[in-house]
Design an enzyme around this catalytic site. Sequence first.
Site, PDB file in Angstrom:
ATOM      1  N   GLN A   1       0.908  -1.116   0.047  1.00  0.00           N
ATOM      2  CA  GLN A   1      -0.127   0.013  -0.046  1.00  0.00           C
ATOM      3  C   GLN A   1       0.785   1.122   0.014  1.00  0.00           C
ATOM      4  O   GLN A   1       2.294   1.324   0.273  1.00  0.00           O
ATOM      5  CB  GLN A   1      -0.844  -0.074   1.201  1.00  0.00           C
ATOM      6  CG  GLN A   1      -0.155  -0.185   2.573  1.00  0.00           C
ATOM      7  CD  GLN A   1      -1.131  -0.576   3.650  1.00  0.00           C
ATOM      8  OE1 GLN A   1      -2.333  -0.720   3.464  1.00  0.00           O
ATOM      9  NE2 GLN A   1      -0.612  -1.018   4.912  1.00  0.00           N
TER      10      GLN A   1
ATOM     11  N   ASP B   1       0.008  -8.464  11.588  1.00  0.00           N
ATOM     12  CA  ASP B   1      -0.477  -7.673  10.481  1.00  0.00           C
ATOM     13  C   ASP B   1       0.184  -7.804   9.144  1.00  0.00           C
ATOM     14  O   ASP B   1       1.470  -8.130   9.511  1.00  0.00           O
ATOM     15  CB  ASP B   1      -0.208  -5.998  11.077  1.00  0.00           C
ATOM     16  CG  ASP B   1      -0.628  -5.076  10.013  1.00  0.00           C
ATOM     17  OD1 ASP B   1      -1.810  -4.739   9.998  1.00  0.00           O
ATOM     18  OD2 ASP B   1      -0.088  -4.819   9.232  1.00  0.00           O
TER      19      ASP B   1
ATOM     20  N   ASP C   1      -0.154 -12.782   6.498  1.00  0.00           N
ATOM     21  CA  ASP C   1      -1.658 -12.573   6.093  1.00  0.00           C
ATOM     22  C   ASP C   1      -2.362 -13.286   7.413  1.00  0.00           C
ATOM     23  O   ASP C   1      -2.095 -14.964   7.516  1.00  0.00           O
ATOM     24  CB  ASP C   1      -1.846 -13.258   4.812  1.00  0.00           C
ATOM     25  CG  ASP C   1      -3.400 -13.161   4.365  1.00  0.00           C
ATOM     26  OD1 ASP C   1      -4.181 -13.377   5.085  1.00  0.00           O
ATOM     27  OD2 ASP C   1      -3.668 -13.027   3.385  1.00  0.00           O
TER      28      ASP C   1
ATOM     29  N   ASP D   1      -9.121  -5.695  14.054  1.00  0.00           N
ATOM     30  CA  ASP D   1      -9.026  -4.055  13.561  1.00  0.00           C
ATOM     31  C   ASP D   1      -8.502  -4.403  11.820  1.00  0.00           C
ATOM     32  O   ASP D   1      -7.664  -3.844  11.533  1.00  0.00           O
ATOM     33  CB  ASP D   1      -8.034  -3.322  14.234  1.00  0.00           C
ATOM     34  CG  ASP D   1      -8.191  -1.960  14.052  1.00  0.00           C
ATOM     35  OD1 ASP D   1      -9.073  -1.513  13.314  1.00  0.00           O
ATOM     36  OD2 ASP D   1      -7.383  -1.047  14.134  1.00  0.00           O
TER      37      ASP D   1
END
EC number: 2.5.1.16
Length: 504
Positions: free
Chosen positions: A240, A314, A348, A366
């Site tokens: 990202q 994460d 993942d 989250d």
Amino acid sequence: MDKKKNLSIFLLIAVFIISICGLVYELVAGALASYLLGDSVKQFSFIIGTYLFSMGVGSYLAKFIQKNLFDKFIEIELLIGVIGGTSSVLLFLLFQQVEHFQFILYFIVFLTGCLCGMEIPLLMNILKDRVQFKDLVSNVFAFDYIGALIASVLFPILLIPKLGVMGTSLLFGIINILVGIFLAFYLSKFLKNPTLMKVKAIVCFLFLCVVFAYSDNLLNYSENQLYGNNIIYKHTTNYQRIVLTNSGKDYQLFLNNNLQFNSKDEYRYHESLVHPAMSISRNPKNILILGGGDGLAAREVLKYGEVEKVTLVDLDEGMTQLFQTNEILRKMNANALNSKKVEVINQDAFIWLKDQNQQYDVIIIDFPDPSNYSLGKLYTTAFYKRLRTLMSPEALISVQTTSPYYAPKSYWCVHATIASIFPNPQAYHAYVPSFGEWGFCLFSPDSSIDFTRVEQKVEGLKFYDYKFEKLTDFAGDMGKREVEINRLDNQILVRYFDEEWGKI
């Protein structure tokens, strides 16, 4: 005979390089579309479909080119280099400036694909009298497909992390132009006006070099148009684009152009996500956080002295490292990710769960919103079934479930999916000014748990007052909807999400 053979080899090498460049332009367009428009699966699907269709159009149009084949082939290479190379620059600059951005995006993709589609038919026409047909077809397509494989491997592993989207497209535009320059000199005797062709090629090369030299300035300008003139950090990870902005004393984190949090009110979100589950648990010692790479949920968890171990999973190592090392962000999360109690695992979560047999007292989820299928799988029955095996008998789980106001079908789809696995999910919501009404779900394998009980409290919370029942009332416009359950094989949630958020 040797000259013919050498010419064939050089042209096949050109095909190999050109195929790499062509696929890179396609991947750049897909990455840019997902960065700027969201829903990466949908955008990549549309980009690939448009690109392949346009290649077919280009292949058809190539049959009308009968004269000066060498000249046309080189000119097409130069055009591809300029258009494909500058595509990311144009799209970044135009995103905030034009109303019909998607039309421009797909027009550029179509134009690039059309030009790339002309290459192989033209090359085969050039080589048909120099190479036997069976060798011609197999060699051309072999080099083309090998080049495509190399591009697809290099793009996510090396190119995007090191150069970014803009730098990648410009670099391969320059490579495309260099192929054109080489051919312009090597094929001089076959060209109608070799001097003019060489000048064209060199001008294109110099143009792209200048744009590449100023690419950082252009990216800064385009992002300033998007975020304002207050960007203090930006970085592209393997997964990202991270941008941190600041406005006065407040900081905003954007992931792929989507606001992740605003420091002025993120406490409302994180207190609502974490403290209901933590305060109800009788034994909150071993905690699992899935997602939450910013460490803000971990910050809230660590406020409880009973906590002995926090495992945070994460996907993006770039994200967790940023929040472990950046001074501003470490202050924001109270240095939670560097706590001796916290273990950070970059994997993942869906895959990580398969190999786990440890049990947790509280699980905080989250994840980003289910805007694409890779995220949507983290909200499926398959995921929640696997999660149940990691829960102690009285374990509590809380999960963020998008907005019940802006996306009620998405919100209640997550709730219904959880309800198909767990006996007593409790929907609740809180108002976060930066996002509006935001939703959560609290659940447990123990059907007898009273969600209004409070086993422990911490002092100093700004928003949550341990009166959980206040967050469970839903007005009519956020009320329950008739929805399907989100399964791995249908991913209905992603469709709900795209339908609802796409209207805003």
